[in-house]
Design an enzyme around this catalytic site. Structure first.
Site, mmCIF file in Angstrom:
data_model
loop_
_atom_site.group_PDB
_atom_site.id
_atom_site.type_symbol
_atom_site.label_atom_id
_atom_site.label_comp_id
_atom_site.label_asym_id
_atom_site.label_seq_id
_atom_site.Cartn_x
_atom_site.Cartn_y
_atom_site.Cartn_z
ATOM 1 N N LYS A 156 -8.020 14.891 7.656
ATOM 2 C CA LYS A 156 -7.555 14.245 8.888
ATOM 3 C C LYS A 156 -8.198 14.863 10.133
ATOM 4 C CE LYS A 156 -5.048 11.155 6.927
ATOM 5 N NZ LYS A 156 -5.553 9.760 6.888
ATOM 6 N N ASN A 177 -6.783 2.267 6.488
ATOM 7 C CA ASN A 177 -5.429 2.690 6.138
ATOM 8 C C ASN A 177 -5.346 3.390 4.788
ATOM 9 O OD1 ASN A 177 -2.340 2.475 6.207
ATOM 10 N ND2 ASN A 177 -2.845 1.272 4.388
ATOM 11 N N THR A 216 7.620 5.608 3.681
ATOM 12 C CA THR A 216 6.620 4.880 2.909
ATOM 13 C C THR A 216 6.381 5.605 1.595
ATOM 14 O OG1 THR A 216 4.724 6.128 3.762
ATOM 15 C CG2 THR A 216 5.476 4.243 5.081
ATOM 16 N N TYR A 269 -5.437 17.984 3.009
ATOM 17 C CA TYR A 269 -5.048 16.796 3.764
ATOM 18 C C TYR A 269 -5.426 16.988 5.230
ATOM 19 C CZ TYR A 269 -2.170 13.078 5.748
ATOM 20 O OH TYR A 269 -1.734 11.963 6.430
ATOM 21 N N SER A 295 -4.678 7.964 10.938
ATOM 22 C CA SER A 295 -4.752 9.395 10.675
ATOM 23 C C SER A 295 -3.324 9.892 10.437
ATOM 24 C CB SER A 295 -5.425 10.112 11.851
ATOM 25 O OG SER A 295 -5.508 11.502 11.618
ATOM 26 N N LYS A 301 0.809 -5.895 -6.538
ATOM 27 C CA LYS A 301 1.769 -5.623 -5.461
ATOM 28 C C LYS A 301 1.660 -6.591 -4.286
ATOM 29 C CE LYS A 301 2.553 -0.673 -6.221
ATOM 30 N NZ LYS A 301 2.513 0.676 -5.604
#
Length: 279
Positions: free
Chosen positions: A152, A83, A183, A148, A134, A39
């Site tokens: 975080k 990230n 995204t 999740y 985050s 990618k």
């Protein structure tokens, strides 16, 4: 912007890809990690001297230490951007043990170990900036996102503590809390648990609507968000928490105000557990 060397995890898509493209175009050096180079082959070809592509799975802690030790010996790392990560959706009961272990290893432990690995080098050079990607989900919780949020909320607590430890060494910390963005996090890389019919009419499955682009796209522009993150490095007054997206900020403020109002009602209760004055 002063040209710098950036170490960024997860540059094959999303914010990592957008930041890398912008930084390279501006003449910076980027050490970017991916699990597969396909990618980013275009960036490898276009920037052979300033884009250093490294293979890394952030769940592999020894590999994190090896990579950071090697690249930090060859380059002065000015900025670390954590990230790499993904979203996991489903009620707590629907998640498998493997689901839980994987997201914590990726979204929490991986970021912790990247920060721990880079700190000795930043401390010795007496400068550096750590940017932790985050989510406003590090402050605001929704049904169907429990693990999740666990990752975080956890990484935000870690970063708030570390920020105090490293400030004397001229190392800054920024926790970026984006709202919904267009995204792969939402429209490609999201992991969904093995759903149970018992939760079909439950708030835990409300995320299904969000994951379907037919119901409307997220308002956040990844390119604009990436630009604001990059700009923050050269600003002297960047806040510890940087929220991106008007909806995310409104939701965060509303949640914190409600939390504060609840705590304000507990003054008498809290005081009732102290020893009386003089004892």
């Amino acid at each position: 912007m002063t040209k710098k060397t950036w170490l960024i995890t997860g540059v094959s898509s999303g914010f990592g890809r957008a930041m890398t493209a912008q930084l390279l175009a501006a003449g910076n050096t980027v050490i970017g990690t991916v699990r597969n180079t396909a990618k980013v082959q275009d960036l490898i070809d276009q920037y052979p001297d300033t884009f250093i592509c490294e293979i890394l799975d952030v769940m592999d802690v020894p590999a994190i230490h090896e990579l950071v030790n090697r690249v930090a010996t060859e380059h002065s790392i000015d900025v670390l951007v954590n990230n790499a990560g993904y979203g996991l959706f489903g009620a707590a009961e629907e998640l498998s043990d493997a689901d839980i272990d994987k997201i914590l290893a990726t979204d929490l432990t991986g970021s912790i170990q990247m920060i721990r690995s880079v700190l000795p080098f930043m401390r010795k050079q007496q400068h550096g900036q750590i940017i932790q990607i985050s989510s406003y989900g590090g402050q605001v919780a929704f049904a169907g996102n429990s693990m999740y949020h666990a990752a975080k909320f956890g990484i935000e607590g870690f970063c708030e503590s570390v920020a105090q430890e490293v400030a004397p060494f001229n190392i800054g910390m920024t926790i970026v809390e984006p709202g919904g963005a267009r995204t792969e996090f939402r429209y490609g890389s999201a992991h969904v648990a093995n759903l149970m019919k018992e939760y079909d009419e439950n708030p835990a499955h409300a995320f299904m609507k969000m994951l379907d682009p037919a119901n409307g796209l997220a308002p956040g522009d990844p390119a604009r968000m990436a630009a604001r993150i990059i700009e923050s490095v050269d600003q002297p007054d960047t806040p510890l928490h940087m929220v991106l997206g008007s909806q995310a900020l409104a939701s965060t403020i509303d949640t914190i105000e409600k939390r504060l109002a609840e705590y304000q009602t507990e003054k008498e209760l809290a005081a009732s557990t102290d020893f009386p004055a003089g004892e």
